[in-house]
Design an enzyme around this catalytic site. Structure first.
Site, short mmCIF file in Angstrom:
data_model
loop_
_atom_site.label_atom_id
_atom_site.label_comp_id
_atom_site.label_asym_id
_atom_site.label_seq_id
_atom_site.Cartn_x
_atom_site.Cartn_y
_atom_site.Cartn_z
N ALA A 181 -0.24 6.40 8.96
CA ALA A 181 0.67 6.50 10.11
C ALA A 181 0.10 5.86 11.37
O ALA A 181 0.84 5.69 12.35
CB ALA A 181 0.98 7.97 10.40
N TYR A 182 -1.18 5.51 11.39
CA TYR A 182 -1.77 4.91 12.59
C TYR A 182 -1.40 3.44 12.67
O TYR A 182 -1.63 2.70 11.72
CB TYR A 182 -3.29 5.02 12.58
CG TYR A 182 -3.86 6.41 12.56
CD1 TYR A 182 -3.09 7.52 12.89
CD2 TYR A 182 -5.19 6.63 12.22
CE1 TYR A 182 -3.63 8.79 12.88
CE2 TYR A 182 -5.75 7.90 12.21
CZ TYR A 182 -4.96 8.98 12.53
OH TYR A 182 -5.51 10.25 12.50
#
Length: 313
Positions: A50-51
């Site tokens: 998700a980064y």
């Protein structure tokens, strides 16, 4: 290096956070940060699929992609303990078997590797039966795509349920815990830390520096050192409450006694806590890495650690 609990992995006692890669650090700067960390003796790197999907123009996977490019360009995959996560990416949400199976392949591709050393369940998923999630993770371990499993952002009750399911079925279980924990966020001491002790989990706390507050940049008089206008400044300044105002002078005192920075002292305190093996902290620029490395090596006296514990109570 220290043993990461019972995972079979040996790690530097600080994990470099990859949340800034592709967000506040572009690829060139990220490479320099990673080089500095590796050259300084670090080997444990934490990221997530998700980064950094929250940054304008990003879709997620940026951090893994940068990290994969660095690993390949430097030829250092065998020197790195690589951790990433699943369940928070908008296109791979939750912990269903199908999501986990797709997400791990995407992470392996972005990271340019054939195995993830430590695979975290980023957030619990109440909509998926724990039995399904446990079995899906077990298949990854048996297939050799993942070496060890960890849980982040679980309640103590849900985590214990998952551990009991794995133990009763003879499947791979979570061996590490990644909670929000630092000198000004100590809520896990009531339930999660005792659980980690009972089950032999290695604890790898995130937000180890409280979004920069525990670097000493943010003060009650309104002063802020380097990075005072960073994207995380607002999150850091929220700690200027009673506890935060008590912690900063204690940190200053111990820093003066040891000759170390407030950052290093904050990280060293975390390493004195039960089950904590390697706090996670990020560096936006390579100049910030030295303090992180120092925090992994600084040994506080019992009296110094207790002074900080008391100040943050």
């Amino acid at each position: 290096m220290v043993a990461l609990g019972t995972t079979g992995l040996d790690v530097f006692p600080l994990s470099l956070g990859g949340n800034v890669f592709g967000w506040t650090s572009d690829q060139e700067t990220s490479f320099r940060v990673l080089d500095e960390f590796l050259d300084g003796g670090g080997n444990f790197i934490d990221t997530a699929d998700a980064y950094s999907q929250w940054a304008p123009g990003n879709v997620g996977g940026e951090s893994e992609t940068i990290l994969g490019e660095w690993l390949t360009s430097r030829g250092v995959r065998d020197r790195i303990v690589l951790a990433t996560k699943v369940s928070a990416l908008s296109t791979a949400k939750g912990l269903s078997a199908g999501t986990i199976e797709r997400a791990v392949e995407d992470s392996l591709r972005r990271l340019q590797t054939d195995v993830i050393d430590l695979y975290w369940a980023h957030y619990d998923d109440a909509d998926t039966p724990l039995e399904e999630t446990v079995a899906a993770f077990d298949r990854l371990v048996r297939a050799g795509k993942v070496r060890a499993l960890g849980a982040s952002n679980f309640t103590a009750d849900r985590l214990e349920q998952a551990l009991k399911i794995a133990d009763s079925t003879g499947t791979a279980r979570y061996l590490a815990l990644q909670p929000h924990y630092n000198l000004v966020e100590r809520g896990i001491e009531d339930d999660l830390l005792p659980l980690a002790q009972r089950y032999g989990l290695a604890t790898v706390p995130y937000y180890a520096l409280a979004s920069g507050f525990l670097t000493g940049k943010y003060r009650a008089d309104g002063s802020a050192g380097s990075g005072g206008d960073s994207p995380r400044a607002g999150a850091a300044r929220k700690y200027l409450d009673g506890r935060g105002r008590a912690v900063l002078p204690a940190l200053d005192e111990v820093a003066a006694e040891t000759g170390a920075s407030v950052t290093a002292v904050s990280l060293a305190w975390l390493r004195t806590r039960p089950t904590v093996v390697a706090p996670i902290a990020s560096a936006r620029v390579p100049e910030q890495v030295a303090d992180l490395l120092a925090g992994a090596r600084l040994e506080l006296t019992p009296a110094q650690a207790q002074r900080l514990t008391d100040a943050s109570a």
